[in-house]
Design a protein around this motif. Structure first.
Motif, mmCIF file in Angstrom:
data_model
loop_
_atom_site.group_PDB
_atom_site.id
_atom_site.type_symbol
_atom_site.label_atom_id
_atom_site.label_comp_id
_atom_site.label_asym_id
_atom_site.label_seq_id
_atom_site.Cartn_x
_atom_site.Cartn_y
_atom_site.Cartn_z
ATOM 1 N N GLU A 129 0.628 -1.368 -0.088
ATOM 2 C CA GLU A 129 -0.662 -0.267 -0.438
ATOM 3 C C GLU A 129 1.208 1.371 -0.007
ATOM 4 O OE1 GLU A 129 -2.539 3.493 0.275
ATOM 5 O OE2 GLU A 129 -3.029 1.072 -0.684
ATOM 6 N N ARG A 130 1.770 1.006 0.514
ATOM 7 C CA ARG A 130 3.028 1.968 1.122
ATOM 8 C C ARG A 130 3.057 2.548 -0.507
ATOM 9 N NH1 ARG A 130 5.324 5.200 5.582
ATOM 10 N NH2 ARG A 130 4.775 2.782 6.833
ATOM 11 N N VAL A 131 4.073 1.702 -1.083
ATOM 12 C CA VAL A 131 4.767 1.534 -2.052
ATOM 13 C C VAL A 131 3.711 1.445 -3.664
ATOM 14 C CG1 VAL A 131 5.511 0.388 -4.234
ATOM 15 C CG2 VAL A 131 6.747 -0.143 -1.573
ATOM 16 N N LEU A 132 2.191 1.368 -3.368
ATOM 17 C CA LEU A 132 1.802 1.685 -4.555
ATOM 18 C C LEU A 132 0.917 3.537 -4.103
ATOM 19 C CD1 LEU A 132 -0.290 -1.494 -4.582
ATOM 20 C CD2 LEU A 132 1.035 -0.287 -6.705
ATOM 21 N N SER A 133 0.935 3.910 -2.832
ATOM 22 C CA SER A 133 0.185 5.321 -2.451
ATOM 23 C C SER A 133 1.292 6.356 -3.759
ATOM 24 C CB SER A 133 -0.092 5.403 -1.068
ATOM 25 O OG SER A 133 1.529 5.503 -0.856
ATOM 26 N N GLN A 134 2.812 6.033 -3.957
ATOM 27 C CA GLN A 134 3.095 6.939 -4.143
ATOM 28 C C GLN A 134 3.469 6.984 -5.726
ATOM 29 O OE1 GLN A 134 7.679 7.990 -2.671
ATOM 30 N NE2 GLN A 134 6.674 5.419 -1.173
ATOM 31 N N ILE A 181 10.979 3.735 -7.089
ATOM 32 C CA ILE A 181 10.483 4.259 -6.268
ATOM 33 C C ILE A 181 11.531 3.350 -5.302
ATOM 34 C CG2 ILE A 181 8.705 3.598 -4.696
ATOM 35 C CD1 ILE A 181 6.343 4.785 -6.583
ATOM 36 N N LEU A 182 11.165 2.055 -6.045
ATOM 37 C CA LEU A 182 11.807 0.865 -5.799
ATOM 38 C C LEU A 182 13.707 0.704 -5.719
ATOM 39 C CD1 LEU A 182 9.232 -1.811 -7.006
ATOM 40 C CD2 LEU A 182 9.530 -1.259 -5.048
ATOM 41 N N MET B 1 19.521 -7.174 -2.575
ATOM 42 C CA MET B 1 18.596 -7.639 -3.867
ATOM 43 C C MET B 1 18.047 -5.891 -4.097
ATOM 44 S SD MET B 1 14.076 -8.675 -2.297
ATOM 45 C CE MET B 1 14.292 -7.367 -1.199
ATOM 46 N N ASN B 2 18.193 -6.305 -5.901
ATOM 47 C CA ASN B 2 17.809 -4.697 -6.418
ATOM 48 C C ASN B 2 16.151 -5.041 -6.604
ATOM 49 O OD1 ASN B 2 16.752 -7.267 -8.754
ATOM 50 N ND2 ASN B 2 18.280 -7.113 -9.408
ATOM 51 N N SER B 3 15.987 -3.615 -7.647
ATOM 52 C CA SER B 3 14.963 -3.032 -7.675
ATOM 53 C C SER B 3 13.785 -4.019 -8.154
ATOM 54 C CB SER B 3 14.944 -1.688 -8.134
ATOM 55 O OG SER B 3 15.548 -1.330 -9.628
ATOM 56 N N SER B 4 14.368 -4.762 -9.265
ATOM 57 C CA SER B 4 13.061 -5.950 -9.593
ATOM 58 C C SER B 4 12.795 -7.036 -8.792
ATOM 59 C CB SER B 4 14.009 -6.147 -11.354
ATOM 60 O OG SER B 4 15.399 -6.498 -10.755
ATOM 61 N N ASP B 5 13.988 -7.517 -8.644
ATOM 62 C CA ASP B 5 13.811 -8.419 -7.845
ATOM 63 C C ASP B 5 12.655 -8.305 -6.667
ATOM 64 O OD1 ASP B 5 15.146 -10.498 -8.431
ATOM 65 O OD2 ASP B 5 16.554 -10.755 -6.743
#
Lengths: 191, 101
Positions: A129-134, A181-182, B1-5
């Motif tokens: 939810e936190r990731v999607l909310s951005q 974001i990730l 861990m990379n972003s795609s993982d």
């Protein structure tokens, strides 16, 4: 014997508004599940669901009966959720660094495990939810429908009213937005 | 861990935890209370009232025209009409005879 959807719709169109109640009772759980994908607070979810059914009642004469009522209603639900996301765009979170302890634990556990599944579902749900909310409203809508609900581009186009090329473009941009974001999370937490 | 993982893991976490569809108690009653407070809007009902008003006013105008034309025909006296016609037709002859004499 229960009346079919088409019989209930015909009754509503003839002026019997009480015939709309079984339709609400039958489909409210599907609309609630959809609304909960886009709104966090329960009061917001209830407002969205209520708005969906009010719109459905007001536009019922435009339902031609070519597709099932559920499909028509879900289109309305998705579009109402998109309107909600757009109207609440200013309130979306812009800072991911303030993760709670359970979210950080979940991330660390997930990072160390090769397996996708993790036991702490609440933490996973909160982090998702936190990731999607951005994400921007369009990006969130596309990621939710395409990747989480695993719908096809054609289905998304039908649900949202966007053209097929527009869905593809928005999906491409949404993935890029999510990657950004990730990568910020992975840099902050693991570098 | 990379972003795609992380992307894959977050998406699979979201897929494995779908939101519930449970509705609050008597939610449908709340929706129906709102629905009852609304007036049903249909294109027929939107057009029906103005069309009826237009039809009634057209009927009223037609009836007034009918009454007026009926009354004007009956007030014209046939005798006076024939005398007037005769005097118009013979007017040129009268003028001609006056010149002869």
């Amino acid at each position: 014997m229960e009346a079919s959807d088409s019989e209930l719709i015909a009754a509503v169109l003839k002026g019997d508004c009480a015939a709309f109640e079984p339709l609400v009772a039958k489909y409210q759980s599907r609309v609630f599940a959809t609304a909960r994908r886009y709104a966090r607070r329960e009061s917001e979810v209830e407002d969205i669901v209520q708005e969906v059914f009010i719109k459905a009642y007001q536009k019922l004469d435009s339902f031609r009966g070519e597709a099932p009522f559920e499909h028509w209603l879900m289109k309305m639900a998705v579009r109402t959720c998109y309107d909600f996301l757009r109207s609440h765009q200013r309130n979306r979170e812009t800072n991911i660094s303030e993760l709670t302890d359970t979210e950080t634990d979940w991330l660390e556990r997930v990072a160390s495990q090769p397996v996708d599944q993790s036991n702490d579902t609440d933490a996973a749900r909160m982090l998702v939810e936190r990731v999607l909310s951005q994400l921007s409203p369009a990006a969130r809508m596309v990621i939710t429908l395409l990747e989480i609900e695993e719908k096809s581009v054609k289905e998304i186009a039908a649900l949202t009213g966007w053209s097929l090329p527009l869905v593809k473009v928005r999906a491409f941009r949404a993935r890029a937005e999510m990657r950004k974001i990730l990568s910020r999370i992975t840099k902050e937490k693991y570098l | 861990m990379n972003s795609s993982d992380l992307h894959q893991k977050i998406i699979s976490a979201a897929r494995s935890n779908p939101p519930g569809g449970q509705a609050p108690y008597a939610f449908e009653k709340r929706v129906m209370a709102r629905v009852r407070s609304l007036r049903p809007v249909s294109t027929l009902s939107l057009w029906g009232r103005p069309l009826w008003m237009a039809a009634l006013s057209c009927v009223a105008v037609t009836m007034l025209c009918g009454v007026w034309s009926f009354a004007s025909v009956h007030t014209t006296d046939n005798d006076s009409f024939s005398q007037e016609l005769e005097s118009v037709v013979y007017a040129s002859m009268d003028l001609h005879s006056e010149e002869i004499w």
